[in-house]
Design a protein around this motif. Structure first.
Motif, mmCIF file in Angstrom:
data_model
loop_
_atom_site.group_PDB
_atom_site.id
_atom_site.type_symbol
_atom_site.label_atom_id
_atom_site.label_comp_id
_atom_site.label_asym_id
_atom_site.label_seq_id
_atom_site.Cartn_x
_atom_site.Cartn_y
_atom_site.Cartn_z
ATOM 1 N N LEU A 1 -36.661 -3.228 52.858
ATOM 2 C CA LEU A 1 -35.234 -3.554 52.817
ATOM 3 C C LEU A 1 -34.438 -2.609 53.714
ATOM 4 C CD1 LEU A 1 -32.848 -5.135 51.665
ATOM 5 C CD2 LEU A 1 -32.852 -3.581 49.700
ATOM 6 N N ALA A 2 -34.618 -1.309 53.521
ATOM 7 C CA ALA A 2 -33.881 -0.324 54.318
ATOM 8 C C ALA A 2 -34.273 -0.398 55.788
ATOM 9 C CB ALA A 2 -34.136 1.073 53.771
ATOM 10 N N ASP A 3 -35.561 -0.596 56.075
ATOM 11 C CA ASP A 3 -36.028 -0.653 57.466
ATOM 12 C C ASP A 3 -35.398 -1.818 58.213
ATOM 13 O OD1 ASP A 3 -37.577 1.545 56.985
ATOM 14 O OD2 ASP A 3 -39.453 0.419 56.717
ATOM 15 N N ASN A 4 -35.359 -2.984 57.566
ATOM 16 C CA ASN A 4 -34.784 -4.161 58.221
ATOM 17 C C ASN A 4 -33.272 -4.060 58.337
ATOM 18 O OD1 ASN A 4 -36.818 -6.510 58.797
ATOM 19 N ND2 ASN A 4 -37.501 -5.617 56.858
ATOM 20 N N ALA A 5 -32.623 -3.464 57.327
ATOM 21 C CA ALA A 5 -31.171 -3.313 57.369
ATOM 22 C C ALA A 5 -30.748 -2.360 58.477
ATOM 23 C CB ALA A 5 -30.657 -2.825 56.022
ATOM 24 N N ALA A 6 -31.582 -1.369 58.771
ATOM 25 C CA ALA A 6 -31.250 -0.370 59.790
ATOM 26 C C ALA A 6 -31.570 -0.836 61.200
ATOM 27 C CB ALA A 6 -32.002 0.926 59.500
ATOM 28 N N PHE B 1 -32.840 -1.931 44.871
ATOM 29 C CA PHE B 1 -31.507 -2.165 45.439
ATOM 30 C C PHE B 1 -30.570 -0.993 45.181
ATOM 31 C CE2 PHE B 1 -33.054 -6.563 45.213
ATOM 32 C CZ PHE B 1 -32.819 -6.938 46.530
ATOM 33 N N LYS B 2 -30.705 -0.355 44.022
ATOM 34 C CA LYS B 2 -29.877 0.826 43.756
ATOM 35 C C LYS B 2 -30.172 1.929 44.766
ATOM 36 C CE LYS B 2 -28.509 0.722 38.890
ATOM 37 N NZ LYS B 2 -28.616 1.400 37.585
ATOM 38 N N ALA B 3 -31.443 2.143 45.054
ATOM 39 C CA ALA B 3 -31.825 3.176 46.026
ATOM 40 C C ALA B 3 -31.254 2.855 47.398
ATOM 41 C CB ALA B 3 -33.347 3.282 46.094
ATOM 42 N N ASP C 1 -27.699 4.838 49.646
ATOM 43 C CA ASP C 1 -27.736 5.377 51.006
ATOM 44 C C ASP C 1 -28.049 4.254 51.994
ATOM 45 O OD1 ASP C 1 -27.766 7.145 53.141
ATOM 46 O OD2 ASP C 1 -29.862 7.717 52.835
ATOM 47 N N PRO C 2 -27.115 3.291 52.159
ATOM 48 C CA PRO C 2 -27.382 2.136 53.036
ATOM 49 C C PRO C 2 -27.494 2.550 54.498
ATOM 50 C CG PRO C 2 -25.090 2.166 52.343
ATOM 51 C CD PRO C 2 -25.777 3.252 51.556
ATOM 52 N N LYS C 3 -28.392 1.875 55.203
ATOM 53 C CA LYS C 3 -28.604 2.148 56.626
ATOM 54 C C LYS C 3 -28.117 0.958 57.446
ATOM 55 C CE LYS C 3 -30.857 5.944 55.589
ATOM 56 N NZ LYS C 3 -30.240 7.270 55.818
ATOM 57 N N GLY C 4 -27.539 1.245 58.613
ATOM 58 C CA GLY C 4 -27.098 0.179 59.500
ATOM 59 C C GLY C 4 -25.885 -0.563 58.967
ATOM 60 N N ASP C 5 -25.495 -1.613 59.690
ATOM 61 C CA ASP C 5 -24.334 -2.404 59.263
ATOM 62 C C ASP C 5 -24.718 -3.830 58.888
ATOM 63 O OD1 ASP C 5 -24.938 -3.458 61.716
ATOM 64 O OD2 ASP C 5 -22.849 -3.568 62.404
ATOM 65 N N ASN D 1 -19.423 -0.906 47.155
ATOM 66 C CA ASN D 1 -19.830 -1.499 48.435
ATOM 67 C C ASN D 1 -20.654 -2.766 48.264
ATOM 68 O OD1 ASN D 1 -22.002 -0.138 47.322
ATOM 69 N ND2 ASN D 1 -22.820 0.553 49.299
ATOM 70 N N THR D 2 -20.524 -3.419 47.100
ATOM 71 C CA THR D 2 -21.269 -4.649 46.837
ATOM 72 C C THR D 2 -20.343 -5.722 46.278
ATOM 73 O OG1 THR D 2 -21.805 -3.975 44.575
ATOM 74 C CG2 THR D 2 -23.374 -3.349 46.304
ATOM 75 N N ALA D 3 -20.864 -6.942 46.195
ATOM 76 C CA ALA D 3 -20.137 -8.049 45.582
ATOM 77 C C ALA D 3 -21.126 -8.890 44.787
ATOM 78 C CB ALA D 3 -19.440 -8.901 46.641
ATOM 79 N N ALA D 4 -20.679 -9.416 43.669
ATOM 80 C CA ALA D 4 -21.510 -10.296 42.835
ATOM 81 C C ALA D 4 -20.717 -11.554 42.537
ATOM 82 C CB ALA D 4 -21.903 -9.593 41.539
#
Length: 350
Positions: free
Chosen positions: A68-73, A97-99, A103-107, A132-135
């Motif tokens: 998840l983090a790799d693709n988001a970055a 998802f909490k992790a 510390d989200p990477k990229g936009d 920084n989220t929406a549900a």
């Protein structure tokens, strides 16, 4: 943050750029998918660019939580924001998802698709409480929204709908947005451009895949036929229908029986009362509906509706498997109908 129902359309058309991830969930899986598609179109400059959209699944994240983090970055090779779409997600993925959200990477925008989530769901809480989220929830269309979907879909093909046909479609569609769209596209193709859908057209084209299976369940339960109920319920659940959709269909049926019974008390015959319903009872189940009107007292219908409403609440709040809760509630309805049928037979024979 939690997106209120009246804010959903505006958010999807113009999502907050500060939002890193969006959870789209609910019993209407067709609507979940449709809203995810719409959100992607709002964010991605070119939906046909494979470098702008990455698809993952819940099972793939279990095998590689860093995906998840790799693709988001990952950087975009063209202009525009990237989207990471993750399907088949449950509460078991909450830690992943909490992790990422800590510390989200990229936009990139992460779009998560999930089924029904109870208010106590850890995944739902995580997305409702973070800044920084929406549900946003996707529930079965009510009659007002379903009529809008019918008008909007058919209008694209220059097709209009008669009042009788609209009443019929409102009764047949709505359990799943994707099924609804597919049925309407089939109807539009059947009519050709510029046509007006009559009741006969709607009955000829829409029905089997949309709701006949649910009709089999509610009429088996309402008539006290346990074996038929078991068969129909297994089939519908195996096809992916959510227990809450089944319970709501049962509740609507009981309410229609209640309304028809009130017409009979005002002097109408059972056939007149059935024709007065909107939509009218379809011919395939007319005999069963008429029979149920003869065995169900109005007071017992009120009790049965309460059983179904309590079952839906239990599905959302207790943690008990929804399939089990649904099955037990339908069994109570079926047993009651069977007992009333036997009581009627004894009165007739006496």
């Amino acid at each position: 943050m939690k997106i209120a129902p009246h804010q959903v359309e505006g958010f999807i058309k113009q999502p907050d750029p500060a939002v890193t991830a969006v959870l789209i969930y609910g019993p209407d899986l067709g609507l979940v998918r449709e809203r995810a598609d719409q959100l992607i179109h709002s964010v991605v400059a070119d939906v046909n660019d494979p470098f702008l959209i990455t698809s993952l699944t819940g099972s793939s994240l279990r095998q590689d939580s860093a995906a998840l983090a790799d693709n988001a970055a990952a950087l975009s090779f063209s202009q525009g924001r990237r989207v990471i779409r993750v399907r088949e997600v449950t509460d078991s993925h909450t830690k992943i998802f909490k992790a990422f959200l800590d510390d989200p990477k990229g936009d990139s925008l992460v779009i998560i698709e999930a089924g029904e989530l109870a208010p106590r769901s850890s995944l739902r809480k995580a997305f409702e409480q973070a800044d920084n989220t929406a549900a946003l929830a996707c529930y079965t269309d009510d009659d007002r929204r379903l009529q809008q979907v019918i008008d909007e879909t058919l209008r694209r093909h220059d097709v209009t709908v008669s009042r009788e046909a609209m009443d019929y479609l409102l009764g047949q569609l709505g359990a799943d947005r994707m099924v609804t769209r597919n049925e309407l596209e089939k109807l539009a193709l059947y009519m050709a451009e510029g046509g007006t859908v009559s009741l006969e057209d709607a009955q000829a084209c829409v029905g089997d895949s949309a709701s006949v299976s649910l009709d089999a369940i509610i009429h088996a339960a309402g008539s006290g036929k346990q074996s038929a109920l078991d068969t129909a319920l297994r089939r519908v659940l195996s096809e992916g229908t959510q227990p809450i959709q089944i319970l709501r269909a049962m509740a609507r049926h009981l309410q229609r029986l209640q309304l028809a019974a009130s017409h009979i008390r005002e002097g109408q015959t059972p056939d007149q009362a059935m024709k007065a319903l909107r939509p009218p009872v379809i011919f395939l189940f007319a005999n069963q509906f008429r029979h149920q009107l003869t065995i169900w007292p109005v007071s017992r219908l009120s009790d049965a509706i309460d059983v179904i409403l309590e079952a839906e609440l239990s599905c959302k709040t207790t943690g008990t498997p929804a399939e089990l809760v649904c099955g037990r509630a339908l069994m109570r309805i079926t047993q009651g109908a069977h007992a009333m049928t036997r009581a009627k037979s004894r009165r007739v024979s006496a």
